[in-house]
Scaffold this motif. Structure first.
Motif, PDB file in Angstrom:
ATOM      1  N   ASP A  45       0.765  -1.214   0.159  1.00 50.12           N
ATOM      2  CA  ASP A  45       0.089   0.188   0.098  1.00 50.12           C
ATOM      3  C   ASP A  45       1.049   1.168  -0.133  1.00 50.12           C
ATOM      4  N   ASN A  49       1.513   3.688  -3.680  1.00 49.32           N
ATOM      5  CA  ASN A  49       1.107   4.985  -3.424  1.00 49.32           C
ATOM      6  C   ASN A  49       2.254   6.108  -3.743  1.00 49.32           C
ATOM      7  N   HIS A  50       3.547   5.527  -3.533  1.00 51.05           N
ATOM      8  CA  HIS A  50       4.656   6.604  -3.791  1.00 51.05           C
ATOM      9  C   HIS A  50       5.595   6.409  -5.069  1.00 51.05           C
ATOM     10  N   THR A  65       0.264   7.810  -9.721  1.00 48.45           N
ATOM     11  CA  THR A  65       0.994   6.642  -8.938  1.00 48.45           C
ATOM     12  C   THR A  65       0.544   5.236  -9.577  1.00 48.45           C
ATOM     13  N   ALA A  67      -0.567   2.961  -7.507  1.00 47.64           N
ATOM     14  CA  ALA A  67      -1.724   2.847  -6.730  1.00 47.64           C
ATOM     15  C   ALA A  67      -2.811   3.353  -7.525  1.00 47.64           C
ATOM     16  N   GLN A  68      -2.949   4.656  -8.217  1.00 45.69           N
ATOM     17  CA  GLN A  68      -3.950   5.227  -8.977  1.00 45.69           C
ATOM     18  C   GLN A  68      -4.073   4.400 -10.285  1.00 45.69           C
ATOM     19  N   TYR A 191      -7.490  10.635  -6.120  1.00 42.32           N
ATOM     20  CA  TYR A 191      -6.987  10.259  -5.047  1.00 42.32           C
ATOM     21  C   TYR A 191      -5.604  10.703  -4.716  1.00 42.32           C
ATOM     22  N   TYR A 193      -4.041   9.702  -1.920  1.00 39.74           N
ATOM     23  CA  TYR A 193      -3.751   8.457  -1.277  1.00 39.74           C
ATOM     24  C   TYR A 193      -4.574   7.390  -1.349  1.00 39.74           C
ATOM     25  N   VAL A 194      -4.492   6.429  -2.182  1.00 40.02           N
ATOM     26  CA  VAL A 194      -5.506   5.348  -2.636  1.00 40.02           C
ATOM     27  C   VAL A 194      -5.342   4.149  -1.470  1.00 40.02           C
TER      28      VAL A 194
END
Length: 217
Positions: A45, A49-50, A65, A67-68, A191, A193-194
């Motif tokens: 996670d 996100n980074h 990112t 995550a996105q 987002y 941060y997802v």
């Protein structure tokens, strides 16, 4: 005259040395001996996100990112098959191994050829087995790859207003379809941060329930 660097010895063994990687939790994993015990959803996670898509070469929009991107793939799967929780789960988690091996650009993978896949595939499968408990079927893998490619197409045509060289991009969907999908792109990109951990367990619970129901039936 002796130099301070004379006392430093570089490992030159022909055997595979430990390839230690420190994670956000402080845990160390050996990429030459990666096991299911090394997999931690919270590390994944934080990392995804980074990690920035396109190896940082965005231009006009805030960098995306991994995550996105994962969220966008999941949303495309959900739109097409709203009751197929396994497909959505696999789409969301298809890049989770990148928390350990990095988001290597597709052109680099093409240059490295089979050597890349010989390294990456076992780690990808270990992550999948640790988190989901099984490997995806060939049909699911193909479908997730389609969502992955469509997401890439949407992202690429959205983050670069100057589309010089777009003849080098495979055009997978029509402009009309692309425009229809942009709301999902904007939603995923909005987002900061997802919440991957939360989304993963939510889908995993739905998938497990569906699987158990089918097994009983």
């Amino acid at each position: 005259m002796a130099k301070w660097s004379d006392n430093i010895k570089i490992h030159q063994s022909t055997e595979k040395p430990p390839a230690w990687k420190r994670l956000s939790s402080g845990q160390y994993v050996d990429l030459n001996n990666f096991t299911k015990k090394d997999v931690n959803i919270e590390d994944i996670d934080y990392s995804l996100n980074h990690i920035i898509r396109f190896t940082g070469h965005g231009k006009n929009l805030r960098p995306l990112t991994v995550a996105q991107h994962s969220l966008l793939c999941c949303e495309l799967a959900k739109e097409e098959e709203p009751d197929n929780f396994e497909l959505q789960l696999r789409a969301l988690s298809h890049d989770f191994a990148e928390a350990y091996i990095g988001d290597v650009a597709t052109p680099v993978k093409k240059v490295m050829g089979e050597a890349w896949y010989q390294f990456a595939r076992p780690i990808e499968q270990t992550v999948e087995l640790a988190l989901i408990g099984s490997l995806a079927s060939e049909a699911i893998r193909v479908q997730v790859k389609i969502y992955d490619a469509i997401s890439l197409d949407i992202e690429r045509r959205s983050i670069w207003r100057d589309q010089t060289g777009k003849d080098k991009w495979p055009k997978l969907i029509s402009t009309k379809t692309l425009n229809e999908k942009l709301d999902k792109f904007r939603w995923a990109a909005s987002y900061e941060y997802v919440p991957l951990t939360e989304l993963f367990f939510e889908l995993k619970e739905k998938y497990d329930f569906t699987f158990q129901t089918k097994s009983v039936g």
